[in-house]
Design an enzyme around this catalytic site. Structure first.
Site, PDB file in Angstrom:
ATOM      1  N   TRP A  20      42.152  31.484  45.282  1.00 49.55           N
ATOM      2  CA  TRP A  20      41.805  32.402  46.374  1.00 49.55           C
ATOM      3  C   TRP A  20      42.985  32.714  47.263  1.00 49.55           C
ATOM      4  CZ3 TRP A  20      38.116  35.308  45.120  1.00 49.55           C
ATOM      5  CH2 TRP A  20      37.113  34.826  44.291  1.00 49.55           C
ATOM      6  N   LYS A  36      27.746  31.899  50.637  1.00 46.37           N
ATOM      7  CA  LYS A  36      27.806  30.503  50.192  1.00 46.37           C
ATOM      8  C   LYS A  36      27.053  29.604  51.172  1.00 46.37           C
ATOM      9  CE  LYS A  36      32.142  31.956  48.347  1.00 46.37           C
ATOM     10  NZ  LYS A  36      31.847  31.950  46.930  1.00 46.37           N
ATOM     11  N   ASP A  90      40.917  31.489  55.474  1.00 50.67           N
ATOM     12  CA  ASP A  90      39.792  31.948  54.663  1.00 50.67           C
ATOM     13  C   ASP A  90      38.862  30.747  54.531  1.00 50.67           C
ATOM     14  OD1 ASP A  90      37.993  32.534  52.661  1.00 50.67           O
ATOM     15  OD2 ASP A  90      39.495  33.137  51.178  1.00 50.67           O
TER      16      ASP A  90
END
Ligand code: PMP
Length: 363
Positions: free
Chosen positions: A101, A199, A175
């Site tokens: 990511w 999530k 993030d």
């Protein structure tokens, strides 16, 4: 009937109570005669839902007044562009690469700024986090980007870096898509945080951004107006139509989190759940997790069968026992169990019982 346990990395399991409440309110929200999906985003009913969600989130995450809460769209990947469009001023951006990511964030930031890797754990397959004292931070960096929980590689910062102590004045961008609300955040170290909701907060479609006030107002001219943090903040996330239903569902999740005792209580449960699974993996001959124990994620736990020819049998047996979506990400293979807030301890206990049973069958 008991629901199966869903270990998906996202979109992911939601609290059952939240789903049940949403089902009850689907056709008529609190006597308005409308479902939430049917409401104008500027009407009184939806405005109250949105304001409550924002206030509950501020309380849960202890977001200080210095930081705005923005409800946006586009997910984490869109933020990989939106952040440099707003913060980079076209200058230097330092990214610490700890997995897929942050690697994607670096690649996207390069399209708008002079982005570079300040450190990378690529050489060890992203099983560690490079120590902050060794990061190559540039004096003129507009910001420093890290992914605080790498959903695919299963590494998590256990503490946020103190950039000031490293002699760096740049704001830290995190993030936190895959561990938001699973543990407290030290906002004194954070300039901006972003994460997709799908999530730990609710359904897909909503992106949460928490941004310090002084970072607004520096967007590049090419930044789309709907993605300009100043514009979004000035319009209280209503510059364009926000993802109303996702905000409502996230709001119900925030209320559920408060009933659970808040983020501090969730953290204790998440520690216990993760420990149970890591202890089982580490104590076995069949399963392995290669991440440095000091940086193992509490949320996303990748593991491999030493005999990979048994992967399909493992997944079929899991499915038959109501243990769903355990297949690892295609880029790394193996298995992955995501233990978000809404995964109860019983789910992890059931998984551990199955892991032991499957290993004994193999012996
Ligand atoms: N960052 C992290 C840490 C993620 O886990 C994900 C999604 N798995 C993303 C960014 C991308 O999010 P989205 O698909 O919502 O754009």
């Amino acid at each position: 009937m008991a629901r199966p346990f869903n270990f998906s990395a996202g979109p992911a399991v939601m609290p059952e109570e939240v789903l049940a409440q949403a089902a009850r309110e689907m056709l008529d929200w609190q006597g308005t005669g409308m479902g939430v999906m049917e409401m104008s985003h500027r009407g009184k009913a939806f405005m109250s839902i949105c304001e409550q969600a924002e206030a509950d989130l501020r309380e849960l995450l202890a977001v200080p007044e210095s930081h705005h809460i923005l409800f946006m769209q586009g997910g984490g990947l869109a933020e990989n562009a939106i952040v440099p469009l707003n913060l980079s001023r076209g200058g230097a951006v330092d990214v610490v690469v700890t997995g897929s990511w942050s690697q994607k964030s670096l690649k996207e930031a390069k399209r708008y700024a002079d982005a570079r890797a300040a450190a990378s754990s690529e050489a060890d397959g992203h099983t560690t986090i490079p120590g902050a004292s060794g990061w190559q931070l540039r004096a003129d960096a507009a910001y420093v980007h890290i992914c605080t929980n790498e959903t695919i590689h299963g590494v998590e910062f256990q503490e946020l870096p103190d950039l000031k102590a490293l002699g760096c004045d740049a704001p830290l961008v995190i993030d936190f898509s895959s561990h938001v609300a699973s543990r407290p955040v030290d906002w004194s170290r954070v300039g901006l945080a972003f994460g997709g909701a799908q999530k730990n907060l609710g359904p897909a479609g909503l992106t949460l951004v928490v941004v310090r006030d002084d970072l607004l107002g520096h967007a590049l001219d090419i930044c789309p107006s709907a993605f300009n943090y100043r514009t979004v903040a000035d319009n209280r996330s209503m510059y364009n139509t926000p993802p109303t239903y996702s905000i409502y569902m996230a709001g119900l999740t925030f209320q559920w989190l408060k009933r659970q005792g808040g983020v501090a209580a969730m953290e204790q449960r998440n520690i216990a759940k993760a420990r149970l699974l890591y202890d089982c993996i580490d104590g076995s001959q069949l399963y392995v997790n290669r991440v440095d124990p000091a940086v193992r994620s509490r949320m996303n736990i990748p593991f491999f069968l030493r005999d990979e020819s048994r992967n399909d049998a493992f997944l079929a047996g899991a499915q038959a026992r109501g243990l769903l979506q355990l297949k690892g990400h295609k880029s790394v293979g193996g298995m992955r169990a995501s233990l978000y807030n809404a995964m109860p301890l019983e789910g992890v206990q059931a998984l551990v019982a199955y892991l032991r049973e499957f290993e004994q069958q193999a012996a």
